[in-house]
Design a protein around this motif. Structure first.
Motif, PDB file in Angstrom:
ATOM      1  N   GLN A 181      28.645 143.773   2.934  1.00 43.81           N
ATOM      2  CA  GLN A 181      27.844 143.784   1.714  1.00 43.81           C
ATOM      3  C   GLN A 181      28.648 144.332   0.538  1.00 43.81           C
ATOM      4  O   GLN A 181      28.541 143.841  -0.583  1.00 43.81           O
ATOM      5  N   LYS A 182      29.473 145.326   0.803  1.00 41.77           N
ATOM      6  CA  LYS A 182      30.337 145.912  -0.231  1.00 41.77           C
ATOM      7  C   LYS A 182      31.291 144.851  -0.792  1.00 41.77           C
ATOM      8  O   LYS A 182      31.647 144.879  -1.959  1.00 41.77           O
ATOM      9  N   GLU A 183      31.682 143.899   0.061  1.00 38.74           N
ATOM     10  CA  GLU A 183      32.585 142.813  -0.352  1.00 38.74           C
ATOM     11  C   GLU A 183      31.829 141.641  -0.987  1.00 38.74           C
ATOM     12  O   GLU A 183      32.432 140.641  -1.354  1.00 38.74           O
ATOM     13  N   GLY A 184      30.492 141.753  -1.036  1.00 42.21           N
ATOM     14  CA  GLY A 184      29.709 140.712  -1.693  1.00 42.21           C
ATOM     15  C   GLY A 184      29.113 139.660  -0.777  1.00 42.21           C
ATOM     16  O   GLY A 184      28.554 138.662  -1.244  1.00 42.21           O
ATOM     17  N   TYR A 185      29.220 139.861   0.528  1.00 41.67           N
ATOM     18  CA  TYR A 185      28.639 138.916   1.485  1.00 41.67           C
ATOM     19  C   TYR A 185      27.212 139.341   1.836  1.00 41.67           C
ATOM     20  O   TYR A 185      26.864 140.515   1.750  1.00 41.67           O
ATOM     21  N   THR A 186      26.399 138.372   2.255  1.00 42.12           N
ATOM     22  CA  THR A 186      25.089 138.676   2.812  1.00 42.12           C
ATOM     23  C   THR A 186      25.240 138.664   4.323  1.00 42.12           C
ATOM     24  O   THR A 186      25.697 137.656   4.890  1.00 42.12           O
ATOM     25  N   ALA A 187      24.908 139.764   4.969  1.00 47.58           N
ATOM     26  CA  ALA A 187      25.091 139.886   6.422  1.00 47.58           C
ATOM     27  C   ALA A 187      23.745 139.926   7.132  1.00 47.58           C
ATOM     28  O   ALA A 187      22.866 140.701   6.760  1.00 47.58           O
ATOM     29  N   PHE A 188      23.604 139.072   8.135  1.00 50.00           N
ATOM     30  CA  PHE A 188      22.428 139.068   8.999  1.00 50.00           C
ATOM     31  C   PHE A 188      22.865 139.598  10.353  1.00 50.00           C
ATOM     32  O   PHE A 188      23.800 139.066  10.955  1.00 50.00           O
ATOM     33  N   ILE A 189      22.201 140.644  10.835  1.00 57.66           N
ATOM     34  CA  ILE A 189      22.622 141.322  12.060  1.00 57.66           C
ATOM     35  C   ILE A 189      21.775 140.886  13.248  1.00 57.66           C
ATOM     36  O   ILE A 189      20.551 140.903  13.190  1.00 57.66           O
ATOM     37  N   ALA A 190      22.465 140.519  14.333  1.00 57.81           N
ATOM     38  CA  ALA A 190      21.797 140.203  15.593  1.00 57.81           C
ATOM     39  C   ALA A 190      22.251 141.221  16.630  1.00 57.81           C
ATOM     40  O   ALA A 190      23.441 141.517  16.730  1.00 57.81           O
ATOM     41  N   MET A 242      30.680 131.426 -11.362  1.00 52.22           N
ATOM     42  CA  MET A 242      30.199 132.478 -10.463  1.00 52.22           C
ATOM     43  C   MET A 242      30.146 131.950  -9.030  1.00 52.22           C
ATOM     44  O   MET A 242      29.632 130.871  -8.774  1.00 52.22           O
ATOM     45  N   ASN A 243      30.689 132.691  -8.113  1.00 51.18           N
ATOM     46  CA  ASN A 243      30.691 132.285  -6.712  1.00 51.18           C
ATOM     47  C   ASN A 243      29.325 132.506  -6.090  1.00 51.18           C
ATOM     48  O   ASN A 243      28.665 133.496  -6.373  1.00 51.18           O
ATOM     49  N   GLU A 244      28.936 131.566  -5.222  1.00 51.99           N
ATOM     50  CA  GLU A 244      27.685 131.780  -4.497  1.00 51.99           C
ATOM     51  C   GLU A 244      27.946 132.774  -3.372  1.00 51.99           C
ATOM     52  O   GLU A 244      29.056 132.859  -2.859  1.00 51.99           O
ATOM     53  N   THR A 245      26.917 133.533  -3.023  1.00 48.86           N
ATOM     54  CA  THR A 245      27.050 134.515  -1.955  1.00 48.86           C
ATOM     55  C   THR A 245      27.228 133.803  -0.631  1.00 48.86           C
ATOM     56  O   THR A 245      26.540 132.839  -0.332  1.00 48.86           O
ATOM     57  N   LYS A 246      28.183 134.267   0.147  1.00 47.73           N
ATOM     58  CA  LYS A 246      28.435 133.699   1.475  1.00 47.73           C
ATOM     59  C   LYS A 246      27.605 134.450   2.498  1.00 47.73           C
ATOM     60  O   LYS A 246      27.564 135.679   2.496  1.00 47.73           O
ATOM     61  N   ASN A 247      26.950 133.704   3.372  1.00 46.19           N
ATOM     62  CA  ASN A 247      26.145 134.294   4.437  1.00 46.19           C
ATOM     63  C   ASN A 247      26.968 134.420   5.715  1.00 46.19           C
ATOM     64  O   ASN A 247      27.664 133.472   6.099  1.00 46.19           O
ATOM     65  N   ILE A 248      26.852 135.568   6.368  1.00 48.74           N
ATOM     66  CA  ILE A 248      27.553 135.827   7.623  1.00 48.74           C
ATOM     67  C   ILE A 248      26.549 136.334   8.643  1.00 48.74           C
ATOM     68  O   ILE A 248      25.773 137.235   8.352  1.00 48.74           O
ATOM     69  N   VAL A 249      26.561 135.725   9.827  1.00 49.41           N
ATOM     70  CA  VAL A 249      25.769 136.247  10.944  1.00 49.41           C
ATOM     71  C   VAL A 249      26.704 137.084  11.803  1.00 49.41           C
ATOM     72  O   VAL A 249      27.772 136.608  12.214  1.00 49.41           O
ATOM     73  N   LEU A 250      26.310 138.323  12.040  1.00 50.49           N
ATOM     74  CA  LEU A 250      27.091 139.254  12.863  1.00 50.49           C
ATOM     75  C   LEU A 250      26.306 139.552  14.140  1.00 50.49           C
ATOM     76  O   LEU A 250      25.218 140.118  14.074  1.00 50.49           O
ATOM     77  N   ALA A 251      26.840 139.151  15.266  1.00 52.05           N
ATOM     78  CA  ALA A 251      26.208 139.408  16.562  1.00 52.05           C
ATOM     79  C   ALA A 251      26.994 140.503  17.272  1.00 52.05           C
ATOM     80  O   ALA A 251      28.121 140.293  17.709  1.00 52.05           O
ATOM     81  N   GLU A 252      26.384 141.681  17.331  1.00 52.49           N
ATOM     82  CA  GLU A 252      27.049 142.858  17.915  1.00 52.49           C
ATOM     83  C   GLU A 252      25.977 143.787  18.453  1.00 52.49           C
ATOM     84  O   GLU A 252      25.085 144.196  17.712  1.00 52.49           O
ATOM     85  N   ASP A 253      26.064 144.131  19.753  1.00 55.53           N
ATOM     86  CA  ASP A 253      25.030 144.976  20.355  1.00 55.53           C
ATOM     87  C   ASP A 253      25.265 146.464  20.147  1.00 55.53           C
ATOM     88  O   ASP A 253      24.393 147.267  20.429  1.00 55.53           O
ATOM     89  N   ASN A 254      26.419 146.838  19.608  1.00 52.50           N
ATOM     90  CA  ASN A 254      26.688 148.237  19.278  1.00 52.50           C
ATOM     91  C   ASN A 254      26.140 148.495  17.866  1.00 52.50           C
ATOM     92  O   ASN A 254      26.715 148.048  16.880  1.00 52.50           O
ATOM     93  N   THR A 255      25.007 149.198  17.790  1.00 49.85           N
ATOM     94  CA  THR A 255      24.311 149.406  16.520  1.00 49.85           C
ATOM     95  C   THR A 255      25.184 150.108  15.480  1.00 49.85           C
ATOM     96  O   THR A 255      25.178 149.724  14.313  1.00 49.85           O
ATOM     97  N   THR A 256      25.940 151.095  15.896  1.00 45.06           N
ATOM     98  CA  THR A 256      26.793 151.828  14.956  1.00 45.06           C
ATOM     99  C   THR A 256      27.824 150.889  14.335  1.00 45.06           C
ATOM    100  O   THR A 256      28.000 150.862  13.112  1.00 45.06           O
ATOM    101  N   LEU A 257      28.493 150.104  15.168  1.00 43.05           N
ATOM    102  CA  LEU A 257      29.500 149.174  14.674  1.00 43.05           C
ATOM    103  C   LEU A 257      28.858 148.102  13.787  1.00 43.05           C
ATOM    104  O   LEU A 257      29.385 147.789  12.722  1.00 43.05           O
ATOM    105  N   SER A 258      27.727 147.565  14.201  1.00 46.82           N
ATOM    106  CA  SER A 258      27.096 146.500  13.407  1.00 46.82           C
ATOM    107  C   SER A 258      26.668 147.027  12.035  1.00 46.82           C
ATOM    108  O   SER A 258      26.832 146.337  11.035  1.00 46.82           O
TER     109      SER A 258
END
Length: 122
Positions: free
Chosen positions: A25-34, A1-17
């Motif tokens: 998340q749909k692809e199985g990543y954990t996303a942290f939004i800045a 089983m693959n471990e979940t990959k963490n991604i930090v996404l820095a984007e000031d456009n709320t809709t896009l982020s």
């Protein structure tokens, strides 16, 4: 089983982020939004992500400063994909010189971004 990959996404456009967070998340990543560069650095230091996605133009601290902080101060080898509005070649070149892994011009396809992420996080 693959471990979940963490991604930090820095984007000031709320809709896009939010769109990208959902897609990641749909692809199985954990996303942290800045919402800005300052938050991005805090999240990077807290979560030590497998990948960083950052816009160049953001409030408080730019994406270029985020790259510089990650590569020079934290000394991390974390891959970084940068996005920016088209026509900012000088910024893109600076991003690569600072250590960015890849670049995508806005607007971009979320599907293309996912393919690039998968290629980097093999």
């Amino acid at each position: 089983m693959n471990e979940t990959k963490n991604i930090v996404l820095a984007e000031d456009n709320t809709t896009l982020s939010q769109l990208l967070k959902f897609r990641l998340q749909k692809e199985g990543y954990t996303a942290f939004i800045a919402q800005d560069g300052k938050q991005a650095i805090e999240l990077i230091e807290k979560h030590n992500p497998n990948l960083i996605l950052t816009d160049i133009m953001m409030p408080f601290i730019s994406g270029l400063e985020v790259i510089s902080h990650v590569k020079n101060k934290l000394k991390l080898e974390t891959p970084i994909i940068v996005f920016s509005a088209a026509g900012q070649e000088e910024m893109v070149l600076k991003a690569f010189n600072l250590g960015a892994t890849d670049f995508m011009a806005k607007p971009f396809s979320p599907n293309e971004l996912i393919i690039r992420i998968k290629r980097i996080l093999i």
